[in-house]
Design an enzyme around this catalytic site. Sequence first.
Site, short mmCIF file in Angstrom:
data_model
loop_
_atom_site.label_atom_id
_atom_site.label_comp_id
_atom_site.label_asym_id
_atom_site.label_seq_id
_atom_site.Cartn_x
_atom_site.Cartn_y
_atom_site.Cartn_z
N ASN A 1 0.87 -1.17 0.00
CA ASN A 1 0.00 0.00 0.00
C ASN A 1 0.91 1.23 0.00
O ASN A 1 1.40 1.65 1.04
CB ASN A 1 -0.89 -0.03 1.24
CG ASN A 1 -1.89 1.12 1.26
OD1 ASN A 1 -1.84 2.01 0.41
ND2 ASN A 1 -2.78 1.11 2.23
N ARG B 1 -2.50 -2.13 -3.48
CA ARG B 1 -3.74 -1.40 -3.25
C ARG B 1 -3.71 -0.15 -4.12
O ARG B 1 -2.75 0.62 -4.09
CB ARG B 1 -3.83 -0.98 -1.78
CG ARG B 1 -5.10 -0.23 -1.53
CD ARG B 1 -5.03 0.60 -0.28
NE ARG B 1 -6.30 1.27 -0.09
CZ ARG B 1 -6.48 2.29 0.72
NH1 ARG B 1 -5.46 2.77 1.41
NH2 ARG B 1 -7.65 2.84 0.85
N HIS C 1 -13.04 2.27 -0.14
CA HIS C 1 -12.96 1.24 0.91
C HIS C 1 -13.57 -0.08 0.48
O HIS C 1 -14.06 -0.86 1.30
CB HIS C 1 -13.69 1.71 2.21
CG HIS C 1 -13.10 2.92 2.85
ND1 HIS C 1 -13.88 3.99 3.28
CD2 HIS C 1 -11.83 3.26 3.13
CE1 HIS C 1 -13.10 4.91 3.79
NE2 HIS C 1 -11.85 4.50 3.71
N ARG D 1 -11.68 15.30 6.74
CA ARG D 1 -12.56 15.55 5.58
C ARG D 1 -13.99 15.72 6.06
O ARG D 1 -14.41 15.06 7.01
CB ARG D 1 -12.48 14.37 4.59
CG ARG D 1 -11.13 14.25 3.92
CD ARG D 1 -11.03 12.98 3.10
NE ARG D 1 -10.16 11.99 3.72
CZ ARG D 1 -10.15 10.70 3.43
NH1 ARG D 1 -10.98 10.21 2.53
NH2 ARG D 1 -9.33 9.88 4.04
N GLU E 1 -7.98 -5.63 5.26
CA GLU E 1 -7.86 -5.28 3.84
C GLU E 1 -6.68 -6.00 3.19
O GLU E 1 -6.73 -6.35 2.02
CB GLU E 1 -7.71 -3.76 3.70
CG GLU E 1 -9.03 -3.05 3.99
CD GLU E 1 -8.88 -1.57 4.24
OE1 GLU E 1 -8.33 -1.20 5.29
OE2 GLU E 1 -9.29 -0.78 3.38
#
Length: 414
Positions: A28, A109, A198, A259, A401
């Site tokens: 990642n 990813r 996601h 955010r 993940e």
Amino acid sequence: MSMPSAAGGEPVTDAGGSVASGPVLVINAGSSSLKYQLVQADSGQSRATGLIERIGLDDGLARHTVEGREHVLERDIPDHAAAFEVLAAQFAEHGPDLQSAAPVAIGHRVVHGGAKFASTVLIDDEVLTTLRRLVPLAPLHNPGNIAGIEVALETFPDLPQVAVFDTAFHQTMPPAAYTYAVPLSWRQTFNIRAYGFHGTSHAYVSRRVADLLERPLEETNTVVLHLGNGASACAVEGGRSVDTSMGLSPLGGLVMGTRPGDLDPGLPAHLSRVAGMTLPEFDHALNKESGLKALAGDSDFRQVMERREAGDEAAGLAFDVVVHRLVRHLGALALVLGRLDAIAFTAGIGENSPTLRAAVLERAGLLGVELDAEANDAAQGETRISTAASLVAAFVVPTNEEWEIALEASRLLT
Ligand code: AMP
């Protein structure tokens, strides 16, 4: 560095697909960090994890954890090529030895796959060209992902490398869910629509929920609440995403660390008129200065909760705003599904904050959820947190993940 090509061996089956034996190196890569994990695809067993930080800045930092022991290395890491040298050196020095571990693939990813990638793909020149073209859709994330892929292809030329997209799981959304009511030319020329993110987490957690309910995935409807620094809710109908709270970018939907989630689309024009704000300033504020950080002065939910418990008013309001937005999205997604079997909480906040989970579920009684307060407070790992009488089940499901990426990579190769 040369690596053995895809190892042979009999594939084993797990989690609904054919899975190659042997580990997958999951990467990642961000703009200034690189996270990796060597994961056994069939069992999810993690053989080693690592985090390389401050790439391109002074004082790079690399952590490599094997068998519970963390090995820390401090040195300048000027770019992603240097980061991969550090990764290889960490494996060589602290193990497991990559030659004998014989990974079957590298799974990258990638945040944004646009409408082009509806599933995991083997990376070749054409895929890389398309990924570069998609950069405007995720300018903060995709360039780091691409840099990681480019260097990994040079470092491990003999290993198959696959891209696993955060957006791919949501490509099953129907047009009614992903279409924005904006001019046709925007939609046709610039692919303006909702994509969702996601996806690997929502896919993994919704599958675990079906297992926990002992129901076929195809007959299970779940709302997954992935609540970490980034946060999104997803309606999963029979294993397929049918709607989600994030849209074109990872800014929309729920309130996050920095955010804001949903906003009135009139905001940029208004701030331009009254404050002369430019688009780059606005973009920066929405990505880095909003959410919990704007409401409570700290992007870290745990810190906000500590302040709230100490009576801090701003932290109290931040919590209330987070919960309100969650309840609103949960209710909307339940109606989208039409029939709801389960609600699942995952990621840093979802897995670790019984207070947040209770606040949301106590307001979701209309959906038929009855919280088991004791189970919620004591939850560790996968836990049912609704009562036996609850019409809709609620769970905590730690996301994984990396395993999902390893499974995706492995399935593609078999
Ligand atoms: P993630 O992005 O999934 O790593 O999640 C990070 C978020 O989880 C941060 O806002 C953390 O403050 C939050 N978090 C982690 N542990 C806890 C905890 N024990 N209680 C509340 N929030 C937590």
